[in-house]
Design a protein around this motif. Structure first.
Motif, PDB file in Angstrom:
ATOM      1  N   ILE A  93       1.539   2.895   3.523  1.00 44.52           N
ATOM      2  CA  ILE A  93       0.189   2.369   3.744  1.00 44.52           C
ATOM      3  C   ILE A  93      -0.808   2.987   2.776  1.00 44.52           C
ATOM      4  N   GLU A  94      -0.701   4.299   2.557  1.00 50.83           N
ATOM      5  CA  GLU A  94      -1.635   4.967   1.656  1.00 50.83           C
ATOM      6  C   GLU A  94      -1.435   4.511   0.217  1.00 50.83           C
ATOM      7  N   GLY A  97      -3.005   1.190   0.004  1.00 52.25           N
ATOM      8  CA  GLY A  97      -4.452   1.368   0.059  1.00 52.25           C
ATOM      9  C   GLY A  97      -5.028   1.823  -1.272  1.00 52.25           C
ATOM     10  N   ALA A 119      -6.583  -0.372   9.915  1.00 47.91           N
ATOM     11  CA  ALA A 119      -6.135   0.988   9.606  1.00 47.91           C
ATOM     12  C   ALA A 119      -6.920   2.040  10.370  1.00 47.91           C
ATOM     13  N   THR A 120      -8.143   1.725  10.749  1.00 48.83           N
ATOM     14  CA  THR A 120      -8.970   2.669  11.492  1.00 48.83           C
ATOM     15  C   THR A 120      -8.991   2.378  12.994  1.00 48.83           C
ATOM     16  N   VAL A 135       1.060  -0.974  10.187  1.00 50.94           N
ATOM     17  CA  VAL A 135       0.035  -0.016  10.625  1.00 50.94           C
ATOM     18  C   VAL A 135       0.274   0.382  12.078  1.00 50.94           C
TER      19      VAL A 135
END
Length: 223
Positions: A93-94, A97, A119-120, A135
Motif C-alpha cells: 500500500i505504501e 501510495g 486508507a485512513t 487496505v
C-alpha cells in the motif's frame, strides 16, 4: 567480521527500535491526506518513511519470533504469520501510495481522495476496486496479528513483558478507533510504537548479553 545468529538477532532488535521510532515520528503534525497533498515533497517523504518503517518492522518481528521460537509456541507462530502478512500488505500500500497516487492526483483527484480516505479509515465516495480489500486486509491482519503476537510474547517470558502487553493493548485500542470518532486516530500509534521500541531494546540487550557470556575465558598461565 563473522556473522552469527546472535549478531543477526541483535540487528533485528535495532530494526524494531528504528521502526517504532519512525512509526511515532511520522504521525507528528501529519497533514490531512488528499489529492493536493499527494503531489508535495512532504507527502513523498512521509510515504518513504512509512515504507522503511514497514520493512524494518517485518525484520524486527522476525528476529523477535526466532529469538524465542522454542517457547513462543503455535500461538506465536500464528501471531507472527498474521502480523507479518499485515506488514507485507502495508508495504504494498505504501509503495502504491508513493508511486501511483501522485501521478493520478491531477487527472483523477476523486479516485486519489477516495483511496486516501479508505486508507485512513473513512468511506470512499466512489469505487476504488480491489485496493479497498487490500487496505481492509492490511488493517485486520495488522491489528489481529499484533494482538496475538503480543500475547504469545508475553506468555513466553523471554523478552520484555510490559512491551508485549502494550503491543496487544495498543492493537485492541486501535481497533476501537471507529467507536471514538472525536479522538485523533494518529494518537494510537504511540503505544504500538513504544511497544516495538521496548521489544527491540529487550531483544538487543538479550543478544548482547548472550554474546558476552559466550566469549571464552582466558586464564593467565594456561597455554
Amino acid at each position: 567480521m563473522s556473522i552469527t545468529t546472535t549478531k543477526l538477532s541483535a540487528a533485528a532488535g535495532l530494526c524494531a527500535v528504528a521502526a517504532g521510532i519512525l512509526f511515532i515520528g511520522v504521525q507528528i503534525n501529519h497533514p490531512h491526506l488528499d489529492a493536493n497533498f499527494a503531489v508535495t515533497g512532504e507527502y513523498l517523504f512521509r510515504q518513504s518513511l512509512k515504507l522503511v518503517m514497514a520493512v524494518l518492522s517485518l525484520i524486527g518481528i522476525t528476529g523477535i519470533y526466532l529469538s524465542q521460537v522454542r517457547k513462543i509456541g503455535v500461538l506465536g507462530l500464528l501471531g507472527y504469520v498474521i502480523f507479518g502478512a499485515g506488514y507485507l500488505a502495508m508495504m504494498c500500500i505504501e509503495v502504491m501510495g508513493a508511486v501511483v497516487l501522485p501521478t493520478l492526483a491531477a487527472s483523477a483527484p476523486g479516485y486519489v481522495n477516495d483511496v486516501l480516505a479508505v486508507a485512513t479509515g473513512a468511506k470512499a465516495a466512489g469505487d476504488i476496486g480491489m485496493l479497498a480489500g487490500l487496505v481492509t486486509f492490511s488493517g485486520i491482519s495488522y491489528l489481529t496479528g499484533g494482538l496475538i503476537f503480543g500475547i504469545a510474547v508475553f506468555r513466553a517470558k523471554v523478552l520484555s513483558r510490559w512491551a508485549a502487553a502494550l503491543l496487544s493493548l495498543g492493537a485492541l485500542a486501535t481497533a476501537a478507533i471507529p467507536l471514538l470518532p472525536f479522538i485523533n486516530e494518529r494518537l494510537f500509534a504511540l503505544p504500538l510504537g513504544v511497544a516495538m521500541i521496548g521489544l527491540g531494546v529487550s531483544l538487543w540487550r538479550g543478544q548482547r548479553a548472550a554474546a558476552v557470556g559466550s566469549r571464552p575465558t582466558v586464564r593467565i598461565g594456561q597455554p
